[in-house]
Enzyme design. Structure first.
Site, PDB file in Angstrom:
ATOM      1  N   GLY A 275       0.804  -1.209   0.000  1.00 36.42           N
ATOM      2  CA  GLY A 275       0.000   0.000   0.000  1.00 36.42           C
ATOM      3  C   GLY A 275       0.838   1.261   0.000  1.00 36.42           C
ATOM      4  N   GLU A 317       3.802  -6.099  -1.427  1.00 35.23           N
ATOM      5  CA  GLU A 317       2.833  -5.713  -2.453  1.00 35.23           C
ATOM      6  C   GLU A 317       2.796  -4.184  -2.525  1.00 35.23           C
ATOM      7  OE1 GLU A 317      -0.750  -7.560  -1.073  1.00 35.23           O
ATOM      8  OE2 GLU A 317       0.277  -9.470  -0.717  1.00 35.23           O
ATOM      9  N   GLY A 319       1.355  -2.188  -4.345  1.00 35.68           N
ATOM     10  CA  GLY A 319       0.047  -1.615  -4.612  1.00 35.68           C
ATOM     11  C   GLY A 319       0.074  -0.589  -5.724  1.00 35.68           C
ATOM     12  N   ARG A 381     -12.921   7.631  -7.354  1.00 34.34           N
ATOM     13  CA  ARG A 381     -12.296   7.870  -6.055  1.00 34.34           C
ATOM     14  C   ARG A 381     -12.681   9.215  -5.422  1.00 34.34           C
ATOM     15  NH1 ARG A 381      -7.257   8.361  -5.560  1.00 34.34           N
ATOM     16  NH2 ARG A 381      -7.075   7.325  -3.547  1.00 34.34           N
ATOM     17  N   CYS A 412     -25.158  12.647 -13.748  1.00 29.63           N
ATOM     18  CA  CYS A 412     -26.294  13.242 -13.037  1.00 29.63           C
ATOM     19  C   CYS A 412     -26.134  13.103 -11.524  1.00 29.63           C
ATOM     20  CB  CYS A 412     -27.587  12.585 -13.510  1.00 29.63           C
ATOM     21  SG  CYS A 412     -27.918  12.842 -15.257  1.00 29.63           S
ATOM     22  N   GLU A 413     -25.044  13.623 -11.010  1.00 24.28           N
ATOM     23  CA  GLU A 413     -24.765  13.610  -9.575  1.00 24.28           C
ATOM     24  C   GLU A 413     -24.039  14.892  -9.220  1.00 24.28           C
ATOM     25  OE1 GLU A 413     -25.562  11.344  -7.325  1.00 24.28           O
ATOM     26  OE2 GLU A 413     -26.284   9.737  -8.656  1.00 24.28           O
TER      27      GLU A 413
END
Length: 484
Positions: A275, A317, A319, A381, A412-413
């Site tokens: 990460g 990892e 990420g 995100r 439409c948000e």
């Protein structure tokens, strides 16, 4: 774009030409937009390969004095395609998958099963069966119930026919599934609660502090169908402070020693997750792989010496750190609209939305809304957990006069925000090309067809050439799923 405070944000080959047009991988973005349209994800292949290779070399060299190998796993969840899986593997990385779909891509890319891992908190029987059939190098157990389910899958395969041993493994292990147990260490790291995955109140793993982890490890050892190859830990995502890895490593290694004392079985491998964070905004500094690798190696060596246990094989990892900075999303500007905003009378510097204008006086001001031809369907995100990005006009030279703007999508948000707050040219207008960098991780992976918008293509650039890795969806693709 490569020498200023934002040089960590853009793909490594990003250059600005004399006419102000930006190129990546030697390809002018105006030419790329003309050929492939917008929105489009533009991926710098050389940058991707360099980052993948950099993590492998950094950790291999850091652990070489300890005499143990290190495996670096590319996070398929960040972004996976057949070509990207091959690039990662060619640079010496293994592939980490979390669903049957990701596993299918890795297999289509020709990645050997032994170089693939499968994790996930709710694997289906079909996913487990497919992983066993592919001979994956490890299945990461995420719950006590999964121990029985994987063991049952092994028995079904054994009853169906003779198993074949994989190269480099004990022939007796051919009838066993190689598994790791994912544990939670209590270390909470990362940029948002939803992407911090090692605190106790969440869906992943088994708690060390609560005794679940040790009980699960002992349960695996008691199952003849399972081969316990390691302990897996992951403390979060978008981590910019490496100190959390040190605490987590000590706790996992102490658990390993406790298991050995109780059962006589010393787990051969430890996965410390990853990460590793990247830069999204000017001034942010990503984790340095070389320094992080040396720090982790030092903690592992010191802890194993204190516990009197051999240093295990290590896996990590990275990420989003491999693919995230290598990609930008290219948009075409549409509507540009000034909006009058009442400024909340908050104290300067008070916590809140950094995108809100204001001087603390409660005055009225104007915010410029810049709409682009994509939005939350190609980058979820910002809407999902407030992720912050920057943007720049890349199709022409720009002056010094800027306007504070909010880049929004076409959906439409009201929460369809691509960039909350950024300085853009005062004369920004419809038809300009706008690029948002650092979208390689989770942009295409989280993309949707909201409002029936086809998903953008992924176009790789390198040495002045461009090729499509994942083609643009069409309306015909969408309608093909509708059976009427």
């Amino acid at each position: 774009m490569t020498a200023g405070a934002d040089h960590h944000v853009w793909p490594a080959s990003t250059r600005v030409g004399p006419d102000g047009v930006v190129s990546v991988g030697g390809v002018r973005l105006t030419d790329l937009a003309a050929e492939h349209g917008t929105p489009a994800y533009v991926l710098d292949e050389a940058d991707f390969r360099a980052r993948a290779r950099g993590y492998r070399v950094a950790f291999t060299e850091a652990f070489a004095p300890l005499g143990v190998p290190v495996d670096v796993y590319y996070a398929g969840k960040a972004f996976l395609s057949v070509a990207v899986a091959r690039w990662a593997h060619e640079e010496g990385l293994r592939i980490d998958t979390s669903t049957g779909g990701e596993l299918a891509v890795a297999l289509r890319a020709g990645i050997p099963g032994a170089d693939i891992g499968l994790h996930g908190n709710n694997k289906s029987d079909a996913e487990i069966d497919r992983a066993l059939a592919a001979g994956v190098g490890r299945i990461v157990i995420d719950s006590t119930a999964e121990i029985d389910r994987v063991a049952a899958a092994v028995r079904r395969r054994a009853e169906a026919g003779p198993a074949v041993a994989r190269p480099g493994r004990d022939p007796e292990a051919a009838v066993r599934a190689p598994v790791m147990v994912r544990v939670t260490t209590g270390v909470h790291a990362g940029g948002h609660e939803y992407i911090s995955t090692a605190h106790e109140d969440q869906k992943f793993g088994l708690s060390i502090a609560g005794g679940q982890a040790l009980a699960a490890l002992e349960a695996v050892l008691a199952r003849p169908e399972l081969e316990l190859v390691g302990i897996h830990s992951h403390i979060g995502s978008q981590i910019l402070d490496p100190s959390g890895f040190a605490v987590a490593a000590r706790r996992v290694l102490e658990l390993r020693a406790e298991l050995a004392a109780r059962t006589g079985h010393l787990v051969p491998e430890v996965d410390l997750g990853g990460g590793f964070g990247i830069a999204y905004l000017a001034g942010e500094v990503p984790l340095d792989p070389v320094r992080t690798a040396k720090d982790v190696a030092g903690v592992v060596e010191e802890t194993c010496a204190r516990l009197g246990t051999p240093v295990p094989r290590l896996s990590i990892e990275p990420g989003r750190a491999v693919v995230g900075p290598t990609t930008l999303t290219l948009y075409t500007v549409g509507t540009v609209k000034p909006v009058t905003v009442d400024v909340a009378p908050t104290a300067p510097g008070a916590p809140g939305d950094p995108g809100e204008p204001g001087d603390g006086t409660g005055a009225v001001t104007t915010r410029t809304y810049v709409s682009v031809d994509g939005g939350m369907s190609d980058n979820l995100r910002p809407a999902l957990y407030g992720a912050r990005y920057t943007a720049a006009v890349v199709s022409r030279a720009v002056g010094t006069q800027t306007v504070r703007a909010r880049v929004v999508g076409k959906h439409c948000e009201s929460g369809d925000i691509v960039v909350h707050d950024v300085d853009l040219p005062q004369d920004i207008a419809a038809g300009d090309l706008l690029a948002v960098p650092a979208t390689g991780a989770y942009g295409r992976s989280m993309a949707s067809n909201y409002n029936h918008v086809p998903r953008p293509p992924v176009v790789a650039v390198r040495d002045g050439g461009a090729r499509v890795l994942v083609r643009r969806e069409t309306e015909d693709d969408l309608l093909a799923l509708d059976l009427g």
